[in-house]
Design a protein around this motif. Structure first.
Motif, short mmCIF file in Angstrom:
data_model
loop_
_atom_site.label_atom_id
_atom_site.label_comp_id
_atom_site.label_asym_id
_atom_site.label_seq_id
_atom_site.Cartn_x
_atom_site.Cartn_y
_atom_site.Cartn_z
N VAL A 160 -1.10 73.79 -11.78
CA VAL A 160 0.07 72.91 -11.78
C VAL A 160 1.17 73.49 -10.91
N ALA A 161 1.36 74.81 -10.95
CA ALA A 161 2.43 75.44 -10.17
C ALA A 161 2.25 75.19 -8.68
N THR A 162 1.00 75.23 -8.21
CA THR A 162 0.73 74.97 -6.79
C THR A 162 1.03 73.52 -6.45
N VAL A 163 0.66 72.60 -7.33
CA VAL A 163 0.94 71.19 -7.10
C VAL A 163 2.45 70.94 -7.05
N LEU A 164 3.19 71.60 -7.94
CA LEU A 164 4.64 71.46 -7.93
C LEU A 164 5.23 71.95 -6.61
N ARG A 165 4.70 73.06 -6.09
CA ARG A 165 5.20 73.60 -4.83
C ARG A 165 4.95 72.60 -3.69
N VAL A 166 3.78 71.98 -3.71
CA VAL A 166 3.48 70.99 -2.67
C VAL A 166 4.45 69.81 -2.77
N LEU A 167 4.62 69.28 -3.96
CA LEU A 167 5.51 68.14 -4.14
C LEU A 167 6.94 68.47 -3.72
N TYR A 168 7.37 69.68 -4.02
CA TYR A 168 8.72 70.13 -3.64
C TYR A 168 8.87 70.15 -2.12
N LEU A 169 7.89 70.69 -1.43
CA LEU A 169 7.96 70.76 0.03
C LEU A 169 7.86 69.37 0.67
N VAL A 170 7.01 68.51 0.10
CA VAL A 170 6.92 67.14 0.61
C VAL A 170 8.27 66.44 0.45
N PHE A 171 8.90 66.60 -0.71
CA PHE A 171 10.21 65.98 -0.92
C PHE A 171 11.24 66.51 0.06
N ASN A 172 11.26 67.82 0.26
CA ASN A 172 12.24 68.40 1.19
C ASN A 172 12.04 67.88 2.60
N ILE A 186 8.81 61.62 -5.29
CA ILE A 186 9.37 61.29 -6.60
C ILE A 186 8.37 60.49 -7.43
N ARG A 187 7.71 59.53 -6.79
CA ARG A 187 6.71 58.71 -7.50
C ARG A 187 5.60 59.57 -8.09
N LEU A 188 5.09 60.50 -7.29
CA LEU A 188 4.00 61.36 -7.76
C LEU A 188 4.48 62.32 -8.83
N THR A 189 5.71 62.82 -8.71
CA THR A 189 6.24 63.73 -9.73
C THR A 189 6.46 63.00 -11.04
N ARG A 190 6.84 61.73 -10.97
CA ARG A 190 6.94 60.93 -12.21
C ARG A 190 5.56 60.82 -12.87
N GLN A 191 4.54 60.56 -12.06
CA GLN A 191 3.18 60.50 -12.60
C GLN A 191 2.80 61.81 -13.27
N LEU A 192 3.12 62.91 -12.59
CA LEU A 192 2.77 64.22 -13.13
C LEU A 192 3.52 64.49 -14.43
N ALA A 193 4.81 64.12 -14.48
CA ALA A 193 5.60 64.34 -15.70
C ALA A 193 5.06 63.52 -16.87
N ALA A 194 4.47 62.36 -16.57
CA ALA A 194 3.90 61.54 -17.64
C ALA A 194 2.60 62.13 -18.18
N ARG A 195 1.95 62.98 -17.38
CA ARG A 195 0.66 63.54 -17.78
C ARG A 195 0.75 64.98 -18.27
N VAL A 196 1.74 65.72 -17.78
CA VAL A 196 1.83 67.16 -18.08
C VAL A 196 3.15 67.46 -18.77
N ASP A 197 3.07 68.00 -19.96
CA ASP A 197 4.27 68.34 -20.72
C ASP A 197 4.68 69.77 -20.38
N HIS A 198 5.50 69.93 -19.36
CA HIS A 198 5.92 71.25 -18.90
C HIS A 198 7.35 71.17 -18.40
N PRO A 199 8.23 72.09 -18.82
CA PRO A 199 9.64 72.00 -18.41
C PRO A 199 9.86 72.11 -16.91
N GLU A 200 8.99 72.81 -16.18
CA GLU A 200 9.18 72.92 -14.74
C GLU A 200 8.82 71.62 -14.02
N VAL A 201 7.88 70.85 -14.58
CA VAL A 201 7.60 69.53 -14.01
C VAL A 201 8.84 68.65 -14.18
#
Length: 381
Positions: A160-172, A186-201
């Motif tokens: 998940v941490a690697t996926v978050l890093r990718v999404l962060y760089l894509v957004f930037n 943002i759309r993909l991060t919303r999807q991820l937040a709906a599936r993964v219960d993690h404060p960093e998401v």
């Protein structure tokens, strides 16, 4: 040629090939070949079903490559699997591909680079700029990553941490670069937040929403950059700010602080200030201290130095800046700003002009050039 359409269709086409059994590296090559063919053919003969056309051409390119490398039996099996003509699947594979690209056989940095190139639609130059490395270095990194996963079946989701890093760089890149990918991130991060219960998401989603809320105010009518302190705050999206703050508060309440939550906290403090003068810079410095502890990132230290200049005065900011490598991106621009605030206009003008030559894009270069011209006009009076 609608390049945005091609970019939006790429993840779905790549996902279909991977689901049919193509290894990721070969599928990505085939999709790139299909995109090149689309650029050549579509202006004169646009297809009725763009995605279906890309799937068909990419699959045929994959088969052509497979025929050269595999046994006759496997080749015949793949030919039999070729889909019948008709509309392509409407399944959104993008987030799944992000996870599959975070493959255990890859280092996190290689996984991020490969995903940005293959799924995110960024060029090698854009990825290199995000990583602060030469384009040739990034090209080699992506090539090594593709060789590593060549022949590997992407059937295990990655970290998940690697996926978050990718999404962060894509957004930037979408937020500040020349390809609009912010809304997709943002759309993909919303999807991820709906599936993964993690404060960093949640922290990353809050960060994106808070930054995106200011987007309308970031540029003037002529496309020129408008610094945060000069933005018309009435143009900020208050609904996105409220949502971002609520998501952040819920994440922070779990007491598992991470990098994205800390960054979102800084963004929330900016969003909460009714004017630039009302910004709580002391608290922002404290959050940057947390970010330094979490990441020890030189760019974070640079931003902290500017914040120190606001909280404790420009000379304190210049002292903090002097401890950093002056080759850091935007180091010269930060020094110019702090020198201007300290009243040293001649030095500030010179540094603004120098920073303009180092700017990564035309909009930033024009902004810094105008800053230098503004100060030089004051000095000439």
């Amino acid at each position: 040629m609608d390049e945005a359409l091609l970019r939006s269709l790429t993840p779905g086409v790549l996902g279909i090939l991977v689901r049919r059994g193509a290894d990721f590296a070969a599928a990505e090559d085939a999709v790139q070949d299909a995109l090149v063919e689309a650029v050549r053919v579509w202006p004169e003969d646009p297809p009725r079903d763009a995605k279906g056309w890309l799937v068909t051409v990419a699959w045929r390119r994959f088969l052509d490559a497979t025929r050269a490398d595999t046994a006759r039996r496997r080749r015949e099996d793949l030919v039999e699997e070729e889909p019948a003509a008709g509309p392509a699947s409407a399944v959104d594979d993008t987030l799944r591909l992000y996870f599959l690209c975070a493959h255990p056989s890859l280092t996190p940095s290689s996984a991020v680079a490969l995903t940005l190139r293959a799924v995110g639609g960024l060029t090698t130059r854009q990825i290199a700029r995000a990583y602060l490395v030469p384009e040739a270095t990034m090209a080699q990194r992506i090539s090594r990553a593709k060789r590593t996963v060549s022949g590997v079946r992407f059937d295990r989701p990655g970290d998940v941490a690697t996926v978050l890093r990718v999404l962060y760089l894509v957004f930037n890149e979408g937020y500040s670069g020349d390809v609009d990918l912010a809304a997709e991130a943002i759309r993909l991060t919303r999807q991820l937040a709906a599936r993964v219960d993690h404060p960093e998401v949640a922290g990353l989603l809050a960060l994106m929403l808070l930054h995106h809320a200011r987007r309308a105010a970031r540029t003037g009518p002529d496309g020129s950059l408008v610094p945060l302190a000069e933005q018309d705050r009435s143009r900020w999206d208050t609904a996105s700010i409220a949502e971002g703050v609520a998501i952040l508060q819920a994440a922070l309440a779990r007491d598992r602080l991470g990098e994205f939550q800390a960054q979102a906290a800084v963004a929330a403090l900016h969003a909460d200030a009714p004017s630039a003068e009302d910004t709580d810079w002391v608290q922002i410095v404290e959050w940057y201290d947390e970010l330094v502890r979490l990441t020890d990132n030189p760019v974070v230290r640079l931003n902290r130095a500017v914040a120190v200049g606001e909280a404790d005065g420009p000379r304190a900011g210049l002292t903090a800046l002097a401890a950093l490598d002056d080759s850091l991106p935007r180091h010269t621009a930060a020094a110019a700003y702090l020198h201007e605030r300290d009243g040293n206009l001649a030095t500030a003008a010179r540094l603004y002009a120098e920073a303009a030559h180092k700017a990564p894009d035309l909009a930033e270069r024009d902004h810094l050039t105008r800053q230098a011209a503004r100060l030089n006009a004051r000095l000439d009076r």
